[in-house]
Design a protein around this motif. Structure first.
Motif, PDB file in Angstrom:
ATOM      1  N   ALA A 169       0.819  -1.215   0.000  1.00 11.53           N
ATOM      2  CA  ALA A 169       0.000   0.000   0.000  1.00 11.53           C
ATOM      3  C   ALA A 169       0.851   1.264   0.000  1.00 11.53           C
ATOM      4  O   ALA A 169       0.403   2.323  -0.445  1.00 11.53           O
ATOM      5  CB  ALA A 169      -0.937   0.005   1.199  1.00 11.53           C
ATOM      6  N   ASN A 170       2.099   1.160   0.486  1.00 14.14           N
ATOM      7  CA  ASN A 170       2.981   2.330   0.448  1.00 14.14           C
ATOM      8  C   ASN A 170       3.518   2.598  -0.956  1.00 14.14           C
ATOM      9  O   ASN A 170       4.121   3.644  -1.209  1.00 14.14           O
ATOM     10  CB  ASN A 170       4.138   2.172   1.436  1.00 14.14           C
ATOM     11  N   GLU A 171       3.288   1.667  -1.899  1.00 12.56           N
ATOM     12  CA  GLU A 171       3.641   1.863  -3.307  1.00 12.56           C
ATOM     13  C   GLU A 171       2.422   2.278  -4.129  1.00 12.56           C
ATOM     14  O   GLU A 171       2.492   3.188  -4.957  1.00 12.56           O
ATOM     15  CB  GLU A 171       4.235   0.573  -3.892  1.00 12.56           C
ATOM     16  N   ASN A 172       1.296   1.602  -3.902  1.00 11.67           N
ATOM     17  CA  ASN A 172       0.114   1.901  -4.714  1.00 11.67           C
ATOM     18  C   ASN A 172      -1.141   1.366  -4.039  1.00 11.67           C
ATOM     19  O   ASN A 172      -1.191   0.212  -3.622  1.00 11.67           O
ATOM     20  CB  ASN A 172       0.258   1.270  -6.105  1.00 11.67           C
ATOM     21  N   ILE A 173      -2.140   2.215  -3.915  1.00  6.17           N
ATOM     22  CA  ILE A 173      -3.490   1.810  -3.532  1.00  6.17           C
ATOM     23  C   ILE A 173      -4.378   1.803  -4.775  1.00  6.17           C
ATOM     24  O   ILE A 173      -5.071   0.839  -5.057  1.00  6.17           O
ATOM     25  CB  ILE A 173      -4.065   2.739  -2.448  1.00  6.17           C
ATOM     26  N   GLU A 181      -5.494  15.320 -24.417  1.00  2.00           N
ATOM     27  CA  GLU A 181      -5.592  15.610 -22.990  1.00  2.00           C
ATOM     28  C   GLU A 181      -5.278  14.334 -22.212  1.00  2.00           C
ATOM     29  O   GLU A 181      -5.780  13.263 -22.548  1.00  2.00           O
ATOM     30  CB  GLU A 181      -6.997  16.097 -22.625  1.00  2.00           C
ATOM     31  N   VAL A 182      -4.462  14.453 -21.181  1.00  2.00           N
ATOM     32  CA  VAL A 182      -4.093  13.318 -20.323  1.00  2.00           C
ATOM     33  C   VAL A 182      -4.325  13.735 -18.878  1.00  2.00           C
ATOM     34  O   VAL A 182      -3.920  14.834 -18.468  1.00  2.00           O
ATOM     35  CB  VAL A 182      -2.624  12.900 -20.530  1.00  2.00           C
ATOM     36  N   TYR A 183      -4.975  12.864 -18.105  1.00  2.00           N
ATOM     37  CA  TYR A 183      -5.269  13.209 -16.714  1.00  2.00           C
ATOM     38  C   TYR A 183      -5.387  11.933 -15.892  1.00  2.00           C
ATOM     39  O   TYR A 183      -5.569  10.835 -16.441  1.00  2.00           O
ATOM     40  CB  TYR A 183      -6.561  14.030 -16.615  1.00  2.00           C
ATOM     41  N   GLY A 184      -5.295  12.077 -14.566  1.00  2.00           N
ATOM     42  CA  GLY A 184      -5.404  10.896 -13.715  1.00  2.00           C
ATOM     43  C   GLY A 184      -5.024  11.191 -12.275  1.00  2.00           C
ATOM     44  O   GLY A 184      -4.836  12.346 -11.878  1.00  2.00           O
ATOM     45  N   PHE A 185      -4.894  10.121 -11.482  1.00  2.00           N
ATOM     46  CA  PHE A 185      -4.555  10.269 -10.069  1.00  2.00           C
ATOM     47  C   PHE A 185      -3.827   9.023  -9.585  1.00  2.00           C
ATOM     48  O   PHE A 185      -3.859   7.968 -10.217  1.00  2.00           O
ATOM     49  CB  PHE A 185      -5.813  10.500  -9.218  1.00  2.00           C
ATOM     50  N   LYS A 186      -3.170   9.184  -8.434  1.00  2.00           N
ATOM     51  CA  LYS A 186      -2.547   8.055  -7.751  1.00  2.00           C
ATOM     52  C   LYS A 186      -2.737   8.229  -6.250  1.00  2.00           C
ATOM     53  O   LYS A 186      -2.561   9.325  -5.709  1.00  2.00           O
ATOM     54  CB  LYS A 186      -1.053   7.952  -8.069  1.00  2.00           C
ATOM     55  N   GLU A 187      -3.070   7.126  -5.565  1.00  2.00           N
ATOM     56  CA  GLU A 187      -3.191   7.103  -4.112  1.00  2.00           C
ATOM     57  C   GLU A 187      -2.243   6.053  -3.549  1.00  2.00           C
ATOM     58  O   GLU A 187      -2.123   4.962  -4.112  1.00  2.00           O
ATOM     59  CB  GLU A 187      -4.625   6.782  -3.680  1.00  2.00           C
ATOM     60  N   ARG A 188      -1.587   6.386  -2.439  1.00  2.00           N
ATOM     61  CA  ARG A 188      -0.742   5.416  -1.746  1.00  2.00           C
ATOM     62  C   ARG A 188      -0.578   5.829  -0.286  1.00  2.00           C
ATOM     63  O   ARG A 188      -0.833   6.981   0.086  1.00  2.00           O
ATOM     64  CB  ARG A 188       0.624   5.282  -2.415  1.00  2.00           C
ATOM     65  N   LEU A 189      -0.159   4.879   0.540  1.00  2.00           N
ATOM     66  CA  LEU A 189       0.144   5.157   1.931  1.00  2.00           C
ATOM     67  C   LEU A 189       1.431   5.972   2.004  1.00  2.00           C
ATOM     68  O   LEU A 189       2.443   5.598   1.422  1.00  2.00           O
ATOM     69  CB  LEU A 189       0.318   3.847   2.697  1.00  2.00           C
ATOM     70  N   GLY A 238      -2.115   9.486   0.790  1.00  2.00           N
ATOM     71  CA  GLY A 238      -1.923  10.682  -0.010  1.00  2.00           C
ATOM     72  C   GLY A 238      -2.463  10.460  -1.414  1.00  2.00           C
ATOM     73  O   GLY A 238      -2.479   9.336  -1.919  1.00  2.00           O
ATOM     74  N   ARG A 239      -2.921  11.530  -2.045  1.00  2.00           N
ATOM     75  CA  ARG A 239      -3.504  11.443  -3.392  1.00  2.00           C
ATOM     76  C   ARG A 239      -2.897  12.528  -4.268  1.00  2.00           C
ATOM     77  O   ARG A 239      -2.882  13.709  -3.905  1.00  2.00           O
ATOM     78  CB  ARG A 239      -5.018  11.597  -3.335  1.00  2.00           C
ATOM     79  N   LEU A 240      -2.415  12.097  -5.440  1.00  2.00           N
ATOM     80  CA  LEU A 240      -1.857  13.002  -6.442  1.00  2.00           C
ATOM     81  C   LEU A 240      -2.815  13.079  -7.620  1.00  2.00           C
ATOM     82  O   LEU A 240      -3.093  12.062  -8.257  1.00  2.00           O
ATOM     83  CB  LEU A 240      -0.488  12.492  -6.898  1.00  2.00           C
ATOM     84  N   ASP A 241      -3.351  14.272  -7.905  1.00  2.00           N
ATOM     85  CA  ASP A 241      -4.233  14.501  -9.049  1.00  2.00           C
ATOM     86  C   ASP A 241      -3.514  15.359 -10.070  1.00  2.00           C
ATOM     87  O   ASP A 241      -2.921  16.394  -9.711  1.00  2.00           O
ATOM     88  CB  ASP A 241      -5.523  15.208  -8.617  1.00  2.00           C
ATOM     89  N   LEU A 242      -3.584  14.956 -11.360  1.00  2.00           N
ATOM     90  CA  LEU A 242      -2.829  15.645 -12.404  1.00  2.00           C
ATOM     91  C   LEU A 242      -3.647  15.777 -13.686  1.00  2.00           C
ATOM     92  O   LEU A 242      -4.525  14.951 -13.963  1.00  2.00           O
ATOM     93  CB  LEU A 242      -1.547  14.872 -12.731  1.00  2.00           C
ATOM     94  N   ASP A 269      -2.704  15.910  -2.370  1.00  2.00           N
ATOM     95  CA  ASP A 269      -3.562  15.964  -1.192  1.00  2.00           C
ATOM     96  C   ASP A 269      -2.946  15.146  -0.058  1.00  2.00           C
ATOM     97  O   ASP A 269      -2.996  13.914  -0.068  1.00  2.00           O
ATOM     98  CB  ASP A 269      -4.955  15.443  -1.548  1.00  2.00           C
ATOM     99  N   LEU A 270      -2.358  15.862   0.913  1.00  2.00           N
ATOM    100  CA  LEU A 270      -1.777  15.230   2.088  1.00  2.00           C
ATOM    101  C   LEU A 270      -2.573  15.583   3.352  1.00  2.00           C
ATOM    102  O   LEU A 270      -2.031  15.601   4.466  1.00  2.00           O
ATOM    103  CB  LEU A 270      -0.319  15.675   2.259  1.00  2.00           C
ATOM    104  N   SER A 271      -3.855  15.854   3.166  1.00  3.16           N
ATOM    105  CA  SER A 271      -4.678  16.297   4.295  1.00  3.16           C
ATOM    106  C   SER A 271      -4.786  15.234   5.375  1.00  3.16           C
ATOM    107  O   SER A 271      -4.962  15.558   6.552  1.00  3.16           O
ATOM    108  CB  SER A 271      -6.079  16.692   3.797  1.00  3.16           C
ATOM    109  N   GLN A 272      -4.672  13.953   5.000  1.00  2.00           N
ATOM    110  CA  GLN A 272      -4.726  12.881   5.989  1.00  2.00           C
ATOM    111  C   GLN A 272      -3.361  12.637   6.644  1.00  2.00           C
ATOM    112  O   GLN A 272      -3.257  11.864   7.597  1.00  2.00           O
ATOM    113  CB  GLN A 272      -5.220  11.587   5.344  1.00  2.00           C
ATOM    114  N   VAL A 273      -2.342  13.277   6.105  1.00  2.00           N
ATOM    115  CA  VAL A 273      -0.978  13.034   6.572  1.00  2.00           C
ATOM    116  C   VAL A 273      -0.487  14.172   7.459  1.00  2.00           C
ATOM    117  O   VAL A 273      -0.082  13.971   8.601  1.00  2.00           O
ATOM    118  CB  VAL A 273      -0.022  12.830   5.379  1.00  2.00           C
TER     119      VAL A 273
END
Length: 412
Positions: free
Chosen positions: A127-131, A165-173, A187-191, A231-235
């Motif tokens: 989970a620290n690599e990819n959720i 157009e290219v877009y997406g997100f990634k979530e991980r611990l 944490g969540r990265l939106d791009l 988004d590091l609001s949980q961190v």
């Protein structure tokens, strides 16, 4: 008279059967680039197609190898040592083509060339690599060609432009639960980013033999201004704006088809995709008052891909059964783009399809494929001086992937 009858049959076969069953390629490829509609025999033609792909990649013997960012799914050692990594997806394509005079053809189309969706979830040891990671794209293209007599056939010059157009997100611990009072440390990265590309090519056709050879180059798309949020609001309660840049790959594809006997057609293709441009994609932030991570010289975060160039080779044969029905079978090999990190190994795909033409104006196609995603492992590796796979290692066996595709074409 016999020669004319054979030629007519082969031309119908070339229009109805010279297509590939849906293939599962490496990198971030989904629908790729497709300009086959440009060669349609009709003065005007419109086509709508959709493909459903269901990969079954499963990870096993998962090992969290970095204790500094939290061990396990909860940051303190929990989690499964296996996971289902892949998600099914749809790939649509819509296009229209018009003949202008006797020599010019133009095509306008919408497609989704790139994409990815992995979702092993939050309960595995990695989970620290990819959720969950999801990448999507939209491509709007205009392509024209000019053809003229050359020897026994016609030479066609091809050119076009496309906006992408290219877009997406990634979530991980990001950090262990025990180290943060804000929650579970996800944490969540939106791009999102966009850019322009162009294509150029050449084709040679001999209708009498249902022969066509085409070579097309699609340029890279420079996403100079990728923007988003981390988004590091949980961190740590922060959510800084981030930015970066990346080039989507350029592609070269050679396609050949030819009648080989009355009612029979052989076809094949070779494609090279410059996936090695996508290695470690860095993102930065400007305001260290929001988070101290903005001071990192290597960026606040990265997308680790570590790809090498992709090669896809396909071949098959088609047969015209009667005036309404034709069919084709194909086999495709795609070289994996992973280099010891990730799950992008070689893929073998076996496809079959049928084309039904109730009249000269309508054509319906249905194709299916089943493939083998070859096994391997993902470990900590160093590529061009950069480290990949330093958070989690795992293995995977040969897995199956299945797909079905349908399309409807109307010409007049």
């Amino acid at each position: 008279m016999k020669t004319k009858r054979i030629s007519k049959g082969l031309m119908v076969l070339a229009a109805g059967c010279a297509f590939h069953a849906p293939a599962m390629a490496g990198g971030l490829e989904r629908g790729g680039y497709n300009i086959d509609l440009l060669f349609d025999q009709g003065r005007f033609a419109a086509e709508s197609a959709v493909t459903y792909v269901n990969p079954q990649r499963k990870l096993k013997n998962v090992r969290d190898v970095d204790a500094t960012d939290g061990l396990g799914a909860n940051g303190i050692g929990g989690g499964d040592d296996s996971a289902d990594d892949s998600e099914s997806y749809w790939v649509p394509r819509v296009g229209v083509k018009a003949g202008i005079g006797d020599s010019v053809d133009c095509m306008f189309d919408y497609s989704e060339p790139w994409g990815a969706h992995t979702k092993p979830g939050a309960d595995w040891l990695g989970a620290n690599e990819n959720i969950e990671t999801k990448v999507e794209s939209e491509n709007y293209a205009a392509t024209c060609s000019y053809r003229f007599d050359a020897g026994p056939g016609q030479l066609r010059l091809i050119g076009g432009v496309f906006y992408q157009e290219v877009y997406g997100f990634k979530e991980r611990l990001v950090v262990p639960d025990a180290a943060t009072p804000f929650g579970n440390g996800v944490g969540r990265l939106d791009l999102e980013g966009d850019g322009w590309g162009w294509r150029a090519g050449v084709a040679y056709e001999i209708p009498e033999y249902a022969f066509r050879a085409s070579l097309v180059y699609n340029s890279e798309v420079n996403l100079n201004d990728i923007t988003g949020t981390l988004d590091l609001s949980q961190v740590n309660g922060t959510s800084p704006d981030v930015y970066g840049s990346q080039k989507m790959p350029d592609v070269v594809e050679l396609k050949v088809q030819s009648g080989i006997a009355p009612g029979w057609l052989a076809f094949g293709s070779v494609k090279w995709t410059d996936w090695s441009q996508l290695e470690k994609v860095r993102f930065y932030c400007d305001d260290p008052s929001v988070t101290a991570a903005c001071l990192r010289p290597g960026g606040v975060t990265t997308l680790d891909l570590g790809y090498r160039d992709g090669w896809t080779i396909s071949g098959g044969v088609g047969h015209k059964f009667n005036e309404q029905w034709s069919g084709a079978v194909s086999v495709t090999w795609d070289r994996g783009t992973s280099q010891g990190f990730g799950t992008q190994t070689d893929t073998w795909t076996f496809g079959a399809g049928a084309s039904y033409t109730p009249n000269q104006n309508v054509e319906v196609r249905l194709a299916g494929a089943i493939g083998i995603l070859t096994g391997g492992s993902s470990s900590t590796v160093t590529l061009d001086g950069e480290t990949y796979g330093q958070r989690v290692n795992y293995e995977f066996d040969d897995d199956l992937v299945a797909a079905i595709s349908t399309s409807v074409k109307v010409r007049f």
